[in-house]
Design a protein around this motif. Sequence first.
Motif, PDB file in Angstrom:
ATOM      1  N   UNK A   1       0.814  -1.212   0.000  1.00  0.00           N
ATOM      2  CA  UNK A   1       0.000   0.000   0.000  1.00  0.00           C
ATOM      3  C   UNK A   1       0.846   1.259   0.000  1.00  0.00           C
ATOM      4  N   UNK A   2       1.940   1.243   0.747  1.00  0.00           N
ATOM      5  CA  UNK A   2       2.853   2.387   0.757  1.00  0.00           C
ATOM      6  C   UNK A   2       3.465   2.618  -0.622  1.00  0.00           C
ATOM      7  N   UNK A   3       3.885   1.527  -1.266  1.00  0.00           N
ATOM      8  CA  UNK A   3       4.504   1.643  -2.585  1.00  0.00           C
ATOM      9  C   UNK A   3       3.492   2.137  -3.617  1.00  0.00           C
ATOM     10  N   UNK A   4       2.281   1.562  -3.554  1.00  0.00           N
ATOM     11  CA  UNK A   4       1.294   1.864  -4.583  1.00  0.00           C
ATOM     12  C   UNK A   4       0.529   3.152  -4.347  1.00  0.00           C
ATOM     13  N   UNK A   5      -0.005   3.332  -3.146  1.00  0.00           N
ATOM     14  CA  UNK A   5      -0.784   4.535  -2.829  1.00  0.00           C
ATOM     15  C   UNK A   5       0.088   5.747  -2.551  1.00  0.00           C
ATOM     16  N   UNK A   6       1.293   5.465  -2.017  1.00  0.00           N
ATOM     17  CA  UNK A   6       2.146   6.542  -1.497  1.00  0.00           C
ATOM     18  C   UNK A   6       1.389   7.345  -0.436  1.00  0.00           C
ATOM     19  N   UNK A   7       0.629   6.618   0.373  1.00  0.00           N
ATOM     20  CA  UNK A   7      -0.236   7.228   1.384  1.00  0.00           C
ATOM     21  C   UNK A   7      -0.282   6.271   2.582  1.00  0.00           C
ATOM     22  N   UNK A   8       0.276   6.700   3.709  1.00  0.00           N
ATOM     23  CA  UNK A   8       0.346   5.831   4.887  1.00  0.00           C
ATOM     24  C   UNK A   8      -1.046   5.466   5.405  1.00  0.00           C
ATOM     25  N   UNK A   9      -1.959   6.415   5.363  1.00  0.00           N
ATOM     26  CA  UNK A   9      -3.298   6.153   5.898  1.00  0.00           C
ATOM     27  C   UNK A   9      -4.012   5.087   5.075  1.00  0.00           C
ATOM     28  N   UNK A  10      -3.939   5.199   3.758  1.00  0.00           N
ATOM     29  CA  UNK A  10      -4.564   4.190   2.897  1.00  0.00           C
ATOM     30  C   UNK A  10      -3.933   2.809   3.131  1.00  0.00           C
ATOM     31  N   UNK A  11      -2.624   2.794   3.261  1.00  0.00           N
ATOM     32  CA  UNK A  11      -1.929   1.519   3.507  1.00  0.00           C
ATOM     33  C   UNK A  11      -2.349   0.927   4.850  1.00  0.00           C
ATOM     34  N   UNK A  12      -2.444   1.794   5.853  1.00  0.00           N
ATOM     35  CA  UNK A  12      -2.815   1.325   7.195  1.00  0.00           C
ATOM     36  C   UNK A  12      -4.253   0.825   7.231  1.00  0.00           C
TER      37      UNK A  12
ATOM     38  N   UNK B   1      -8.451  -2.048  -2.299  1.00  0.00           N
ATOM     39  CA  UNK B   1      -9.535  -1.247  -2.892  1.00  0.00           C
ATOM     40  C   UNK B   1     -10.348  -0.563  -1.801  1.00  0.00           C
ATOM     41  N   UNK B   2     -10.755  -1.345  -0.785  1.00  0.00           N
ATOM     42  CA  UNK B   2     -11.610  -0.817   0.282  1.00  0.00           C
ATOM     43  C   UNK B   2     -10.884   0.249   1.096  1.00  0.00           C
ATOM     44  N   UNK B   3      -9.593   0.010   1.409  1.00  0.00           N
ATOM     45  CA  UNK B   3      -8.821   0.990   2.173  1.00  0.00           C
ATOM     46  C   UNK B   3      -8.680   2.308   1.439  1.00  0.00           C
ATOM     47  N   UNK B   4      -8.408   2.231   0.144  1.00  0.00           N
ATOM     48  CA  UNK B   4      -8.304   3.447  -0.649  1.00  0.00           C
ATOM     49  C   UNK B   4      -9.630   4.175  -0.746  1.00  0.00           C
ATOM     50  N   UNK B   5     -10.707   3.409  -0.889  1.00  0.00           N
ATOM     51  CA  UNK B   5     -12.052   3.984  -0.995  1.00  0.00           C
ATOM     52  C   UNK B   5     -12.432   4.733   0.284  1.00  0.00           C
ATOM     53  N   UNK B   6     -12.200   4.122   1.432  1.00  0.00           N
ATOM     54  CA  UNK B   6     -12.559   4.754   2.706  1.00  0.00           C
ATOM     55  C   UNK B   6     -11.784   6.054   2.902  1.00  0.00           C
ATOM     56  N   UNK B   7     -10.496   6.013   2.610  1.00  0.00           N
ATOM     57  CA  UNK B   7      -9.671   7.220   2.764  1.00  0.00           C
ATOM     58  C   UNK B   7     -10.161   8.345   1.848  1.00  0.00           C
ATOM     59  N   UNK B   8     -10.491   8.000   0.617  1.00  0.00           N
ATOM     60  CA  UNK B   8     -10.958   9.021  -0.333  1.00  0.00           C
ATOM     61  C   UNK B   8     -12.290   9.616   0.107  1.00  0.00           C
TER      62      UNK B   8
ATOM     63  N   UNK C   1      -3.957   1.003  -9.336  1.00  0.00           N
ATOM     64  CA  UNK C   1      -5.312   0.445  -9.386  1.00  0.00           C
ATOM     65  C   UNK C   1      -5.453  -0.552 -10.535  1.00  0.00           C
ATOM     66  N   UNK C   2      -4.847  -0.257 -11.673  1.00  0.00           N
ATOM     67  CA  UNK C   2      -4.869  -1.215 -12.787  1.00  0.00           C
ATOM     68  C   UNK C   2      -4.169  -2.500 -12.385  1.00  0.00           C
ATOM     69  N   UNK C   3      -3.057  -2.363 -11.669  1.00  0.00           N
ATOM     70  CA  UNK C   3      -2.316  -3.530 -11.190  1.00  0.00           C
ATOM     71  C   UNK C   3      -3.180  -4.381 -10.266  1.00  0.00           C
ATOM     72  N   UNK C   4      -3.874  -3.747  -9.331  1.00  0.00           N
ATOM     73  CA  UNK C   4      -4.736  -4.485  -8.403  1.00  0.00           C
ATOM     74  C   UNK C   4      -5.896  -5.155  -9.128  1.00  0.00           C
ATOM     75  N   UNK C   5      -6.453  -4.472 -10.134  1.00  0.00           N
ATOM     76  CA  UNK C   5      -7.545  -5.057 -10.926  1.00  0.00           C
ATOM     77  C   UNK C   5      -7.053  -6.310 -11.642  1.00  0.00           C
ATOM     78  N   UNK C   6      -5.875  -6.240 -12.229  1.00  0.00           N
ATOM     79  CA  UNK C   6      -5.306  -7.403 -12.944  1.00  0.00           C
ATOM     80  C   UNK C   6      -5.056  -8.559 -11.981  1.00  0.00           C
ATOM     81  N   UNK C   7      -4.590  -8.254 -10.790  1.00  0.00           N
ATOM     82  CA  UNK C   7      -4.376  -9.269  -9.742  1.00  0.00           C
ATOM     83  C   UNK C   7      -5.697  -9.949  -9.387  1.00  0.00           C
ATOM     84  N   UNK C   8      -6.704  -9.130  -9.087  1.00  0.00           N
ATOM     85  CA  UNK C   8      -7.993  -9.685  -8.670  1.00  0.00           C
ATOM     86  C   UNK C   8      -8.655 -10.484  -9.791  1.00  0.00           C
TER      87      UNK C   8
END
Length: 474
Positions: A29-40, A256-263, A221-228
Amino acid sequence: MLFGVNAFAARFFPAIFGILGVVTLYFLGLIGFKDRTKAFLSSIILMSCGMYIGLAKTVFTDMFFSVFIAMTFTFFYFAYTNEKKKLLGLLLSAVCMGLAVLTKGPLGILIPFLAVIIFLAVKKNLKFLFCKDTLFAFLMLLVVIAPWYILMIQKYGNAFINEFILNDNLRRAVEAQHQGHDTWYYYPSLIMSGMLPWSLFVVGALIFLYKPLRQKENSFYIFLICWAISVFAIFQAAHSKVGNYIFPIFAPLALFAGGFIRDILDDSKNKSILYVVLSIISFFVLAIPIALFFSAKKNIQYIDNMNEVYFLIALFLLLAVVILFFIFRKKLSAAIFSIAAIVPVFLCSLPVTHNNFESYISSKEASEYLLKNANINNTILCTRIFVRGVKYYTDKDVAVVEISGKKFFSPHPIPFFTTDDEVKEFLLKQGVTYCVVKKSLVKDLERIGGKDFKVTLLKIIGNEYIIKVERLPA
């Protein structure tokens, strides 16, 4: 070898890997979001969803496999986003991929390979793989997986190939182990139930996924979609569907959910969505103690002590009140973190309440009764659902009886009887046979024994019937 043969030793490493999986997701999450809160937030969601906690306490290979898959993706994305450390990232990704293969076979390669190819194709960057770094990573993969497979084939030959490659992998793809599971809706419904209490946030994240995809930098997000998609497509296409198989999809869904909640927390225009979701979840939590109360009253014969049930009801009532309090005070972050406590609260209640249901989900008590009250010097006859527990807790030879039933999907090195004649022949050889069977098998044993055997019900523990079958003198 470290802790001896006991439940702690069996559950220790799945728990350790559960922790490792949460840490891995945080760093991804840190690498992808570059956002500690989203990662946490993503890590909190993963570690507190029902299925993750369940598999962190269960002796299956799926937690190990899913964590190695997550680490494979994490190091790959690290390599993709850090050109100067591309070789290091790809080598570490190859090591983790190799460990996934050692854990569960070729799927350890198939899932990452398919996801990465789709991702790079979408990004129009397939040339990323055409370099010497990829060659070194491939050689590292061979170093990890080849010695074990060579050793197994040399030692067991066709037996290893037929069981592991053909039966455990290819056969499961084309033949349903559980016919009732082979439906289009099995995995979607299981994912939603397994992600509880975060399922509504996952649905919201998927509905509003178009928003981060519109952004200029949307690679993560594209990377996560491809993974899922890769995980879901592979396991949905296979005819053998088992709940824990789909587990590798939970990590990207948590992100996905962590990023959504933060946004949503940062978007004052759409906070109403968060209020609606939180309110629904709080009323769901409030419904749990109500359901527990009426269920306990209806099944009072199975409960040793109602005070234990009242204790659990009080815990969930308190949690529901706390969540609603934070919602009304508009402290949405606190309400979200309170939701994370739902599954841990339930787990904390188990030491108090487990006596009410342990005998229905474990053969421990039945096995202890046999060891204490019977002189067992031959094979214990069991119903299929009890045989593993009886074998583990007694360390005695076991056999399975399932009249007109199906045998194990994979061959087991124990006798398996499906006809009256097979059972009677076995009982004649044994003389005295102790059995741990389900209720319907008691009548089958009485019918099969007829006038030649005496069938005695020794004890009923939960849903396990402990039977003694003695051959009568001629």
